[in-house]
Motif scaffolding. Structure first.
Motif, PDB file in Angstrom:
ATOM      1  N   ALA A  89      13.472   6.395  26.430  1.00  0.00           N
ATOM      2  CA  ALA A  89      14.319   6.041  25.291  1.00  0.00           C
ATOM      3  C   ALA A  89      15.430   7.066  25.105  1.00  0.00           C
ATOM      4  N   GLY A  90      16.495   6.639  24.440  1.00  0.00           N
ATOM      5  CA  GLY A  90      17.575   7.545  24.089  1.00  0.00           C
ATOM      6  C   GLY A  90      18.428   7.936  25.277  1.00  0.00           C
ATOM      7  N   SER A  91      19.159   9.022  25.123  1.00  0.00           N
ATOM      8  CA  SER A  91      20.053   9.474  26.192  1.00  0.00           C
ATOM      9  C   SER A  91      19.324  10.323  27.223  1.00  0.00           C
ATOM     10  N   GLY A  92      18.293  11.039  26.802  1.00  0.00           N
ATOM     11  CA  GLY A  92      17.580  11.926  27.722  1.00  0.00           C
ATOM     12  C   GLY A  92      18.134  13.331  27.770  1.00  0.00           C
ATOM     13  N   ILE A  93      19.307  13.558  27.179  1.00  0.00           N
ATOM     14  CA  ILE A  93      19.891  14.901  27.225  1.00  0.00           C
ATOM     15  C   ILE A  93      19.060  15.911  26.433  1.00  0.00           C
ATOM     16  N   PRO A  94      18.584  15.606  25.198  1.00  0.00           N
ATOM     17  CA  PRO A  94      17.724  16.588  24.528  1.00  0.00           C
ATOM     18  C   PRO A  94      16.478  16.914  25.331  1.00  0.00           C
ATOM     19  N   GLU A  95      15.881  15.913  25.966  1.00  0.00           N
ATOM     20  CA  GLU A  95      14.671  16.162  26.754  1.00  0.00           C
ATOM     21  C   GLU A  95      14.971  17.037  27.967  1.00  0.00           C
ATOM     22  N   MET A  96      16.074  16.751  28.667  1.00  0.00           N
ATOM     23  CA  MET A  96      16.409  17.556  29.846  1.00  0.00           C
ATOM     24  C   MET A  96      16.802  18.972  29.442  1.00  0.00           C
ATOM     25  N   LYS A  97      17.499  19.104  28.337  1.00  0.00           N
ATOM     26  CA  LYS A  97      17.859  20.448  27.869  1.00  0.00           C
ATOM     27  C   LYS A  97      16.610  21.232  27.498  1.00  0.00           C
ATOM     28  N   THR A  98      15.645  20.563  26.886  1.00  0.00           N
ATOM     29  CA  THR A  98      14.380  21.221  26.548  1.00  0.00           C
ATOM     30  C   THR A  98      13.628  21.629  27.805  1.00  0.00           C
ATOM     31  N   TYR A  99      13.580  20.742  28.791  1.00  0.00           N
ATOM     32  CA  TYR A  99      12.891  21.051  30.048  1.00  0.00           C
ATOM     33  C   TYR A  99      13.534  22.254  30.747  1.00  0.00           C
ATOM     34  N   LEU A 100      14.863  22.264  30.810  1.00  0.00           N
ATOM     35  CA  LEU A 100      15.554  23.354  31.496  1.00  0.00           C
ATOM     36  C   LEU A 100      15.452  24.664  30.721  1.00  0.00           C
ATOM     37  N   ASN A 101      15.057  24.598  29.466  1.00  0.00           N
ATOM     38  CA  ASN A 101      14.822  25.810  28.687  1.00  0.00           C
ATOM     39  C   ASN A 101      13.448  26.403  28.949  1.00  0.00           C
ATOM     40  N   GLY A 102      12.569  25.645  29.640  1.00  0.00           N
ATOM     41  CA  GLY A 102      11.246  26.155  29.982  1.00  0.00           C
ATOM     42  C   GLY A 102      10.094  25.461  29.306  1.00  0.00           C
ATOM     43  N   VAL A 103      10.352  24.343  28.603  1.00  0.00           N
ATOM     44  CA  VAL A 103       9.302  23.606  27.903  1.00  0.00           C
ATOM     45  C   VAL A 103       8.879  22.420  28.759  1.00  0.00           C
ATOM     46  N   HIS A 104       7.592  22.272  28.968  1.00  0.00           N
ATOM     47  CA  HIS A 104       7.077  21.172  29.780  1.00  0.00           C
ATOM     48  C   HIS A 104       6.885  19.929  28.913  1.00  0.00           C
ATOM     49  N   LEU A 105       7.458  18.807  29.366  1.00  0.00           N
ATOM     50  CA  LEU A 105       7.287  17.519  28.709  1.00  0.00           C
ATOM     51  C   LEU A 105       6.578  16.594  29.682  1.00  0.00           C
ATOM     52  N   ARG A 106       5.361  16.242  29.359  1.00  0.00           N
ATOM     53  CA  ARG A 106       4.564  15.417  30.276  1.00  0.00           C
ATOM     54  C   ARG A 106       5.225  14.063  30.524  1.00  0.00           C
ATOM     55  N   GLY A 107       5.373  13.735  31.794  1.00  0.00           N
ATOM     56  CA  GLY A 107       5.923  12.440  32.174  1.00  0.00           C
ATOM     57  C   GLY A 107       7.429  12.377  32.226  1.00  0.00           C
ATOM     58  N   LEU A 108       8.124  13.478  31.919  1.00  0.00           N
ATOM     59  CA  LEU A 108       9.583  13.447  31.860  1.00  0.00           C
ATOM     60  C   LEU A 108      10.195  13.156  33.224  1.00  0.00           C
ATOM     61  N   LEU A 109       9.594  13.654  34.294  1.00  0.00           N
ATOM     62  CA  LEU A 109      10.165  13.524  35.635  1.00  0.00           C
ATOM     63  C   LEU A 109       9.321  12.629  36.531  1.00  0.00           C
ATOM     64  N   ARG A 110       8.584  11.701  35.930  1.00  0.00           N
ATOM     65  CA  ARG A 110       7.784  10.779  36.736  1.00  0.00           C
ATOM     66  C   ARG A 110       8.661   9.693  37.344  1.00  0.00           C
ATOM     67  N   LEU A 111       8.153   9.083  38.427  1.00  0.00           N
ATOM     68  CA  LEU A 111       8.898   8.031  39.107  1.00  0.00           C
ATOM     69  C   LEU A 111       9.142   6.844  38.186  1.00  0.00           C
ATOM     70  N   ARG A 112       8.141   6.462  37.414  1.00  0.00           N
ATOM     71  CA  ARG A 112       8.326   5.310  36.543  1.00  0.00           C
ATOM     72  C   ARG A 112       9.311   5.599  35.421  1.00  0.00           C
ATOM     73  N   THR A 113       9.499   6.881  35.103  1.00  0.00           N
ATOM     74  CA  THR A 113      10.480   7.238  34.082  1.00  0.00           C
ATOM     75  C   THR A 113      11.895   6.949  34.560  1.00  0.00           C
ATOM     76  N   ILE A 114      12.184   7.291  35.826  1.00  0.00           N
ATOM     77  CA  ILE A 114      13.534   7.037  36.345  1.00  0.00           C
ATOM     78  C   ILE A 114      13.791   5.545  36.480  1.00  0.00           C
ATOM     79  N   LEU A 115      12.766   4.782  36.855  1.00  0.00           N
ATOM     80  CA  LEU A 115      12.943   3.336  36.959  1.00  0.00           C
ATOM     81  C   LEU A 115      13.193   2.720  35.585  1.00  0.00           C
ATOM     82  N   ALA A 116      12.437   3.171  34.584  1.00  0.00           N
ATOM     83  CA  ALA A 116      12.631   2.648  33.233  1.00  0.00           C
ATOM     84  C   ALA A 116      13.966   3.108  32.653  1.00  0.00           C
ATOM     85  N   LYS A 117      14.374   4.337  32.959  1.00  0.00           N
ATOM     86  CA  LYS A 117      15.603   4.890  32.390  1.00  0.00           C
ATOM     87  C   LYS A 117      16.838   4.210  32.952  1.00  0.00           C
ATOM     88  N   LEU A 118      16.967   4.218  34.279  1.00  0.00           N
ATOM     89  CA  LEU A 118      18.175   3.686  34.884  1.00  0.00           C
ATOM     90  C   LEU A 118      18.194   2.162  34.873  1.00  0.00           C
TER      91      LEU A 118
END
Length: 893
Positions: free
Chosen positions: A187-216
């Protein structure tokens, strides 16, 4: 609040540890506030405040008021649900053995693969962008062709409206269903989640294969359905998914990994490739390679390095090149040799040759204060958008929680139906305006075009009339004034606001291309729908909606300025295209608070190189004014989610300077012994949720007791060791070696890596361990981190914060105020030259230390000062130089 009450208690002299059963007292670090209920926290705050107001009022600079502390306490509770990455390289005996045995060819192979991965990320994202763009075009064509066909067939308004709503909701159902029932993180743009991940916080499922299929996949249907959304934000998320997935050389979802190469299976390397992927995602979405890389440097990556910048620069270049190549193949693969590249803009209606941007954009010096005011207006718009969206998000979380899949999908459908209805009503009720004379039947040539024909054919004059000036419900020879902006995809209406009129489509009978009432309605409606739509349960980007709203705002301001100027001097011509571009930048800057990247992105996508100064000035004021009233939309949503995001040290509050590390540290330590029973390890993992454990032969009996630190070991590594029965042994039997050959050592290291296969939970591992194995011992000596980062207990919290964030740590241990030392290292001791010479002395063969390529210590010597030892005096390492340079091993650097 978290830090303020601890400071109050320590300074006032009345702090006494209380019984943990009451919910108060020093339970250790942030945990004491996470476990504390709201009433206890407020009581502690009020007690400390009364004491400090009378004793040390200057200490209150970083303390929180009671109402603010309530919100801080709620955020701190939410932080307990997040895990962190550890970017500190593993430094145990096994890894050290592997590093010592690495050959020079291994280092070169790893560096080569880093560049190859950058190229691969660019190529893959180019194909992804081409595919998604093609799907969006087909979905838009399907919807608008269906409705337009009904209008042209003279079908009444109600069935036509119903068809538009049904088609839109059908597409939105796919987008919302992918989020609600496949992957909520899409859901959403994904920028807050990616910014959080690149800051060092782990978000379960953020980089899963089904996430990219659902996102794009979802963003294609979101845009096709007519939701006020853009693709650029989801492409940031998609690029991160591609970068992280490719660099793992395997997939947890697909259950495979390659044996070789296996260079980048650690958190730090994966973080860098995810950052490169996000830059490439922005680049291919905007067609802006430099802006894409700057976006990641400014907004995304918390850990910047020049090596990442270089590789990201290559990836964005390859990504945009691949997209252009595929677009040309799709347009005309038979005449590839004559195809002109570099003349198309992502937000352009015409090519650079046809539009001649050096003629389109201009500005006057007296307009600079107006641009500054537009920046202020953009900042106010952005702050209002952020604060309103926060209230909507609170209501959404209360009545439409993420756990309620049906409600979330129903909201998406309702928003889509409302949006489609508004667009149809605006189009159907639109006033009719005469088509400009240069576009009417019988007109020979557009007056402002110097090229003999448009790139896409001599019939482009008719195409402009049919595609950009549609009649809809208007009679022949007229076009729908509102339908021109409302009855087109959002990105198309934004292009109209920026570029329509660049090739002389408007003659003297049309003083202005857009009616003022159409611009005002477009601005108000799109601003409201953008604020409402952002945050629904579907992939939605913010860039294009914000740019479109700003483009309308710029046109309105430009029209107003033009009217005033013409009343004073009719010979001065105000450029409305300039105002549209500046307004778009002001709106996006006010919403996101980005500066440099927006400037470059807008210039690259609109061809407005001449407007660099107005753009910089406008965006500066947009950020300055917006920051007075709110955070940017992405930072705000990070705080709403409660992630433990660490800002740059300069952006932290004053509380960090007023506290010592000992006042916030957790002093109830759960330790492991170097050798212990497997059963004991399982019990510790089951009874605690700690991410890492200090290893020591001593045990801290009371809070604050000092212990000798042998090392530290993470929870995930322990779970991997338990899963693969690594280092298990029977104390009564001779122990087997961990490995006998380098191949076995490398295989053991691969088993213990967390990428691509994550560690199972202790609840999953414990049942698989037999009773006999539970009675065995496990040796942690060769697997624990030997040299974790430490900081003094009496150091300021701000010092620990800088070390923690700069190094990307997950945890840091606190030492007594007077630790023992054995030496000192200066800058010169860490130089490549000193390391190479030292290794040369240590190595049996001096040739091992000689670099095969030109390094910095192979270069000639050029002194900074006249008293530096020079080559003429015998060289930097000559006897003469040695007499002049005194190396003080105990001195500073």
């Amino acid at each position: 609040g978290g830090g303020s009450s601890a400071a109050m208690s320590a300074v006032s002299g009345h702090f006494m540890p209380r019984d943990p059963s009451t919910g108060r007292g020093h339970l250790g670090g942030a945990g004491k506030y996470i476990e504390m209920d709201r009433l206890d926290k407020v009581v502690n705050m009020e007690e400390g405040s009364r004491s400090l107001h009378t004793q040390l009022p200057e200490m209150l600079g970083g303390a929180l008021e009671t109402d603010t502390a309530d919100r801080a306490h709620a955020r701190l509770k939410r932080m307990a649900a997040f895990e962190s990455h550890d970017y500190d390289p593993t430094d145990n005996d096994l890894e050290e053995e592997a590093r010592r045995s690495r050959k020079r060819s291994d280092y070169k192979a790893e560096e080569t693969w880093k560049w190859m991965m950058s190229v691969l990320i660019g190529v893959v994202m180019g194909f992804v962008a081409f595919t998604v763009d093609g799907l969006i075009d087909k979905l838009n064509a399907f919807k608008y062709d269906t409705v337009t066909g009904l209008i042209e067939s003279s079908v009444s308004a109600f069935p036509t409206w119903l068809a538009m709503v049904c088609v839109s909701c059908l597409l939105a159902c796919v987008a919302g269903g992918l989020v609600s029932y496949v992957e909520p993180l899409a859901a959403g743009s994904g920028i807050p989640e990616m910014k959080t991940y690149l800051n060092g916080v782990h978000l379960r499922g953020l980089l899963r294969l089904r996430t990219i299929l659902a996102k794009l996949g979802g963003i294609s249907f979101s845009i096709g359905s007519g939701l006020i959304a853009g693709k650029e934000g989801p492409f940031v998320h998609g690029g991160g998914l591609v970068g992280g997935g490719l660099s793992a050389f395997g997939s947890h979802s697909l259950g495979f990994k390659t044996r070789k190469p296996s260079h980048f299976r650690n958190d730090a390397d994966k973080r860098d490739f995810v950052a490169i992927g996000t830059a490439t995602g922005v680049a291919v979405a905007f067609g802006a390679p430099i802006g894409g890389m700057l976006f990641t440097v400014e907004e995304g990556a918390s850990f910047y390095s020049t090596a990442m910048l270089w590789r990201g620069f290559l990836a964005t270049c390859i990504g945009v090149l691949t997209t252009h190549w595929l677009d040309q193949l799709d347009f005309d693969a038979t005449d590839f040799a004559r195809a002109k590249f570099g003349t198309h803009r992502d937000f352009g209606l015409y090519t650079d040759d046809e539009a001649n941007y050096s003629r389109v954009y201009w500005w006057y010096l007296w307009e600079v204060p107006i641009f500054a005011c537009m920046g202020c207006l953009g900042g106010l718009m952005g702050a209002l958008f952020v604060n309103t969206n926060v209230k909507i998000t609170m209501l959404r979380q209360k009545y439409i929680p993420v756990s309620s899949k049906h409600k979330r999908l129903a909201e998406v459908l309702f928003v889509c139906a409302t949006t489609a209805t508004v667009m149809f009503v605006m189009m159907s009720l639109s006033p009719c305006i005469d088509i400009p004379s240069p576009l009417r039947n019988g007109a020979v040539k557009l007056p402002d075009v110097d090229v003999p024909a448009f790139e896409y054919g001599v019939e482009s004059k008719d195409k402009i009339r049919n595609e950009f000036f549609r009649p809809m419900y208007c009679p022949e020879g007229k076009y729908s004034s509102y339908g021109q902006l409302f009855y087109v995809p959002l990105s198309e209406s934004f292009k109209f606001l920026l570029h329509l009129g660049e090739v002389g489509e408007v003659a003297a009978d049309h003083e202005y291309l857009f009616a003022m009432d159409a611009l005002v309605l477009y601005f108000i409606i799109m601003y409201g729908l953008m604020t409402w739509t952002y945050g629904i349960g579907a992939p939605t980007g913010l860039f294009v909606p914000s740019l479109a709203v700003g483009g309308a705002m710029g046109q309105i301001v430009g029209r107003t300025v033009s009217a005033v100027v013409k009343a004073m001097d009719s010979t001065i011509q105000v450029d409305l295209h300039t105002y549209a571009v500046v307004g778009a930048a002001a709106s996006l800057g006010g919403a996101t608070r980005m500066t440099i990247s927006i400037t470059v992105l807008v210039m690259e996508t609109t061809g407005s190189m001449q407007l660099i100064i107005p753009l910089m000035l406008t965006i500066f004021f947009a950020k300055a004014i917006g920051d007075k009233y709110s955070h940017g939309i992405y930072d705000t949503h990070i705080k709403i989610r409660g992630a433990p995001f660490l800002e740059e040290a300069e952006l932290t509050g004053p509380a960090h300077d007023k506290l010592r590390v000992s006042e916030v540290m957790a002093d109830r330590l759960v330790t492991l012994q170097p050798v212990m029973k497997v059963r004991q390890v399982v019990e510790v993992l089951t009874s605690t949720s700690h991410g890492a454990f200090p290893v020591s032969t001593e045990e801290a009996l009371n809070p604050g007791d000092t212990i000798s630190l042998h090392g530290t070991i993470t929870r995930n590594l322990l779970l991997k060791m338990l899963t693969h029965r690594v280092s298990f042994f029977d104390p009564d039997q001779p122990r087997e070696a961990l490995f006998e050959t380098p191949g076995e050592r490398d295989e053991l290291l691969e088993k213990l890596k967390q990428i691509p296969f994550k560690s199972p939970s202790v609840e999953q591992v414990a049942p698989t361990i037999s009773r006999e194995d539970m009675d065995l011992s496990i040796d942690l000596t060769h697997f624990m981190q030997r040299h974790p980062f430490i900081v003094h207990a009496d150091a300021r919290l701000s010092r620990a914060y800088r070390l923690f964030r700069t190094m990307g740590l997950r945890h840091m241990y606190i030492t007594p105020s007077k630790p023992q030392i054995v030496g000192v290292v200066t800058r010169k001791d860490l130089s490549d030259e000193n390391a190479a010479l030292t290794l040369g002395e240590k190595a049996a063969d001096f040739a091992f230390a000689k670099e095969e390529h030109g390094d910095s210590y192979d270069l000639p010597f050029l002194p900074y000062y006249s008293n530096n030892p020079s080559v003429g005096e015998g060289g930097a390492f000559s006897d003469v130089a040695a007499e002049k340079v005194v190396h003080r091993s105990g001195g500073g650097g």
